[in-house]
Design a protein around this motif. Structure first.
Motif, PDB file in Angstrom:
ATOM      1  N   PRO A 101       0.841  -1.195   0.000  1.00 52.83           N
ATOM      2  CA  PRO A 101       0.000   0.000   0.000  1.00 52.83           C
ATOM      3  C   PRO A 101       0.872   1.239   0.000  1.00 52.83           C
ATOM      4  O   PRO A 101       2.035   1.193   0.382  1.00 52.83           O
ATOM      5  N   ILE A 102       0.317   2.360  -0.418  1.00 48.95           N
ATOM      6  CA  ILE A 102       1.152   3.536  -0.615  1.00 48.95           C
ATOM      7  C   ILE A 102       0.686   4.755   0.163  1.00 48.95           C
ATOM      8  O   ILE A 102       1.235   5.826  -0.003  1.00 48.95           O
ATOM      9  N   ILE A 103      -0.379   4.599   0.969  1.00 48.27           N
ATOM     10  CA  ILE A 103      -0.899   5.744   1.685  1.00 48.27           C
ATOM     11  C   ILE A 103      -0.254   5.831   3.068  1.00 48.27           C
ATOM     12  O   ILE A 103       0.076   4.839   3.684  1.00 48.27           O
ATOM     13  N   GLY A 104      -0.115   7.019   3.599  1.00 49.07           N
ATOM     14  CA  GLY A 104       0.458   7.186   4.937  1.00 49.07           C
ATOM     15  C   GLY A 104       1.956   7.115   4.911  1.00 49.07           C
ATOM     16  O   GLY A 104       2.619   7.817   4.162  1.00 49.07           O
ATOM     17  N   ASN A 105       2.530   6.241   5.737  1.00 51.54           N
ATOM     18  CA  ASN A 105       3.974   6.180   5.898  1.00 51.54           C
ATOM     19  C   ASN A 105       4.625   5.135   5.004  1.00 51.54           C
ATOM     20  O   ASN A 105       5.701   4.639   5.325  1.00 51.54           O
ATOM     21  N   HIS A 106       4.005   4.818   3.896  1.00 49.82           N
ATOM     22  CA  HIS A 106       4.544   3.759   3.046  1.00 49.82           C
ATOM     23  C   HIS A 106       5.462   4.327   1.967  1.00 49.82           C
ATOM     24  O   HIS A 106       5.637   5.532   1.843  1.00 49.82           O
ATOM     25  N   ALA A 107       5.977   3.402   1.129  1.00 45.97           N
ATOM     26  CA  ALA A 107       7.128   3.736   0.294  1.00 45.97           C
ATOM     27  C   ALA A 107       6.845   4.752  -0.801  1.00 45.97           C
ATOM     28  O   ALA A 107       7.654   5.630  -1.044  1.00 45.97           O
ATOM     29  N   VAL A 108       5.729   4.637  -1.499  1.00 43.99           N
ATOM     30  CA  VAL A 108       5.520   5.440  -2.685  1.00 43.99           C
ATOM     31  C   VAL A 108       4.890   6.775  -2.303  1.00 43.99           C
ATOM     32  O   VAL A 108       3.734   6.831  -1.921  1.00 43.99           O
ATOM     33  N   THR A 109       5.645   7.849  -2.393  1.00 44.03           N
ATOM     34  CA  THR A 109       5.139   9.154  -1.978  1.00 44.03           C
ATOM     35  C   THR A 109       5.325  10.228  -3.043  1.00 44.03           C
ATOM     36  O   THR A 109       4.750  11.298  -2.923  1.00 44.03           O
ATOM     37  N   ASP A 110       6.129   9.968  -4.052  1.00 42.11           N
ATOM     38  CA  ASP A 110       6.384  10.956  -5.089  1.00 42.11           C
ATOM     39  C   ASP A 110       5.131  11.153  -5.934  1.00 42.11           C
ATOM     40  O   ASP A 110       4.682  10.226  -6.610  1.00 42.11           O
ATOM     41  N   PRO A 111       4.530  12.339  -5.939  1.00 42.99           N
ATOM     42  CA  PRO A 111       3.309  12.542  -6.720  1.00 42.99           C
ATOM     43  C   PRO A 111       3.487  12.241  -8.209  1.00 42.99           C
ATOM     44  O   PRO A 111       2.550  11.768  -8.862  1.00 42.99           O
ATOM     45  N   LEU A 112       4.659  12.519  -8.759  1.00 45.67           N
ATOM     46  CA  LEU A 112       4.865  12.250 -10.178  1.00 45.67           C
ATOM     47  C   LEU A 112       4.815  10.758 -10.460  1.00 45.67           C
ATOM     48  O   LEU A 112       4.219  10.316 -11.447  1.00 45.67           O
ATOM     49  N   ASP A 113       5.440   9.963  -9.587  1.00 48.57           N
ATOM     50  CA  ASP A 113       5.371   8.518  -9.768  1.00 48.57           C
ATOM     51  C   ASP A 113       3.928   8.039  -9.697  1.00 48.57           C
ATOM     52  O   ASP A 113       3.488   7.191 -10.489  1.00 48.57           O
ATOM     53  N   LEU A 114       3.182   8.577  -8.739  1.00 46.65           N
ATOM     54  CA  LEU A 114       1.781   8.190  -8.610  1.00 46.65           C
ATOM     55  C   LEU A 114       0.996   8.563  -9.858  1.00 46.65           C
ATOM     56  O   LEU A 114       0.180   7.782 -10.353  1.00 46.65           O
ATOM     57  N   ALA A 115       1.222   9.756 -10.379  1.00 48.97           N
ATOM     58  CA  ALA A 115       0.487  10.226 -11.553  1.00 48.97           C
ATOM     59  C   ALA A 115       0.849   9.401 -12.786  1.00 48.97           C
ATOM     60  O   ALA A 115      -0.020   9.051 -13.604  1.00 48.97           O
ATOM     61  N   ILE A 116       2.130   9.093 -12.956  1.00 52.28           N
ATOM     62  CA  ILE A 116       2.564   8.282 -14.092  1.00 52.28           C
ATOM     63  C   ILE A 116       1.906   6.908 -14.040  1.00 52.28           C
ATOM     64  O   ILE A 116       1.369   6.409 -15.035  1.00 52.28           O
TER      65      ILE A 116
END
Length: 482
Positions: free
Chosen positions: A35-50
């Motif tokens: 999962p990526i919400i909160g304190n997890h690994a994926v936080t870069d908005p650009l990565d999320l948008a891509i």
């Protein structure tokens, strides 16, 4: 890589292999279901948008394809109104330039259907042992049912196709198929030798492919006329239309489409990622309501994601004897990048159990194929492509169009009565000039310049699927004998 290419201006071979760019945080997280919400690994908005863009690419592309192919008042060529079949009636010739990588083995019967509004009944006639398949794709491009010779035989069949969440009674004699999305795409393929007599036989079968809304079952039914939307771009290739969309338009369309075409239950992680960007199924997407970092990431998503999708072409599939092919099509699970790539270069891809399409542009030494040379493709005795359906080798020029030649032969297959050598092996002669009258049966004419070969294998046996059989290399040769 079949009907797939027919609705785009360029096929896989003409796509520039743009660099893959930085690694995708989403692609990495998908291997862990993290999962990526909160304190997890994926936080870069650009990565999320891509990754949100990549995830939604099939759904947006299918919708744009639907708009183009159904924007007519009555069936005509490859187009037909919603809920009606568009039946292609003959193979294209070398003058055909409307779409790339045409097919000279099967005639298509294509239909977009909204089974969310109400179920539809599909009727298939007795095919009299002819090879055919009627794959049904979800709006996300996953194949969820494949009536056809491989799965259900060739006798007359009736299917009751219902949308997600439907419940009720199925008419007597019909088999229920529950679609995972409201919008489905049926891409039927019926084998045809291309002779006048066989065209007549296949046309008779196509004329009996019927779709009827459940509310009209058992009653006389005439399909309503379609409605032409003048706002639909009928000239620009669908892929180009999708790739040109600004991010706000793209993500708004994606959010809207997800309401009636729900993501898979296993897709909780990408849904959570999109929600963190303000992209929620069935809700309008307003980037202005998001923080500046997210607004900037969303705006950049298309220009970053499209090269990543196309760059995956270099990493996917198998590469053997100069041939490239994949058995990862038609059902993608959580491999969203592969799904997006196949959408871009092979929309409508079959399950590998139904078809695998090896492709090559090089000879055995890795040199680009060119009509200035002569080539031989040699199948040892007993090692022709192992299929339960059929196989063919198709010739395309560098732009993926058929090649004009004195035989009007655009592909070669066992229906050409191939001649074997005394030891049982079969040589295919691939060259511009005739190899001589004694060898013309085995000749696939080539253009004078660069060319591409595609080996179509329908209903491949396990040897193709598990890799124990591979296409032989295309060898440059001054001469060969039967």
């Amino acid at each position: 890589m079949d009907i797939t290419r027919r609705f785009f201006a360029a096929g896989a071979g003409t796509i520039p292999l743009i660099g893959a760019g930085r690694p995708s945080a989403w692609a990495q997280s998908m291997t862990r279901d993290a999962p990526i919400i909160g304190n997890h690994a994926v936080t870069d908005p650009l990565d999320l948008a891509i990754d949100a863009y990549i995830y939604g690419y099939p759904l947006v592309t299918v919708e744009m394809t639907r708009r183009v192919l159904t924007n007519v008042t009555a069936p005509e060529g490859k187009n037909a109104p919603m809920g009606q079949f568009a039946n292609l009636r003959e193979y294209p010739d070398a003058k055909f330039r409307a779409v790339t990588a045409p097919n000279a083995d099967t005639l298509y019967s294509s239909a977009f259907v909204d089974v969310g509004r109400e179920p539809h009944i599909l009727t298939i006639p007795d095919e009299e042992w002819r090879y055919y398949l009627m794959p049904m794709l979800s709006a996300w491009t996953n194949v969820f049912a494949v009536p056809g010779k491989r799965t259900s035989g060739t006798g007359p069949q009736t299917y009751f196709i219902a949308g997600p969440g439907w419940s009720g009674s199925v008419p007597s004699g019909a088999k229920l198929i529950q679609a995972p999305t409201s919008l489905i795409w049926i891409i039927g393929r019926t084998y045809c030798t291309g002779t006048p007599e066989d065209y007549t036989a296949v046309h008779a079968a196509q004329d009996q492919y019927r779709l009827v809304p459940a509310s009209a079952a058992g009653k006389p039914y005439t399909p309503p006329a379609g409605r032409i939307d003048p706002g639909v771009d009928m000239k620009t290739a669908v892929r180009e239309q999708v790739n040109r969309m600004d991010a706000t338009t793209y993500f708004n369309l994606l959010a809207s489409l997800m309401k009636d075409n729900p993501p898979a239950l296993a897709d909780g992680v990408p849904l959570a990622k999109m929600a963190s960007l303000g992209i929620v199924p069935g809700q309008p997407f307003d980037p202005a309501s998001q923080p500046a970092a997210i607004r900037g990431a969303i705006a950049r998503a298309p220009e970053e994601a499209i090269p990543r999708i196309m760059g995956h072409l270099k990493a996917t599939g198998s590469h053997v004897n100069g041939w490239t092919f994949t058995t990862d099509g038609g059902d993608y699970g959580k491999d969203y990048l592969q799904r997006a790539l196949v959408t871009a270069v092979g929309l409508g891809c079959n399950l590998p159990q139904d078809a695998v399409y090896p492709l090559t542009t090089v000879d055995a030494a890795g040199r680009k194929l060119n009509g200035a040379s002569k080539y031989v493709m040699r199948f040892p005795a007993g090692e022709l492509p192992p299929v339960d359906g059929f196989w063919s080798l198709t010739m395309y020029d560098a732009d993926y169009f058929f090649v004009e030649n004195q035989l009007n032969r655009y592909s070669i297959s066992p229906r050409d009565a191939l001649k074997a050598k005394p030891d049982g092996s079969v040589d295919l002669f691939i060259q511009t000039e005739s190899p001589g009258a004694m060898r013309e049966t085995n000749w696939l004419p080539a253009p004078e310049g660069p060319f591409v070969l595609m080996l179509r294998t329908y209903w491949p046996k396990d040897a193709i699927l598990n890799g124990s059989w591979s296409p032989p290399p295309v060898t440059r040769s001054a001469s060969a004998t039967l």
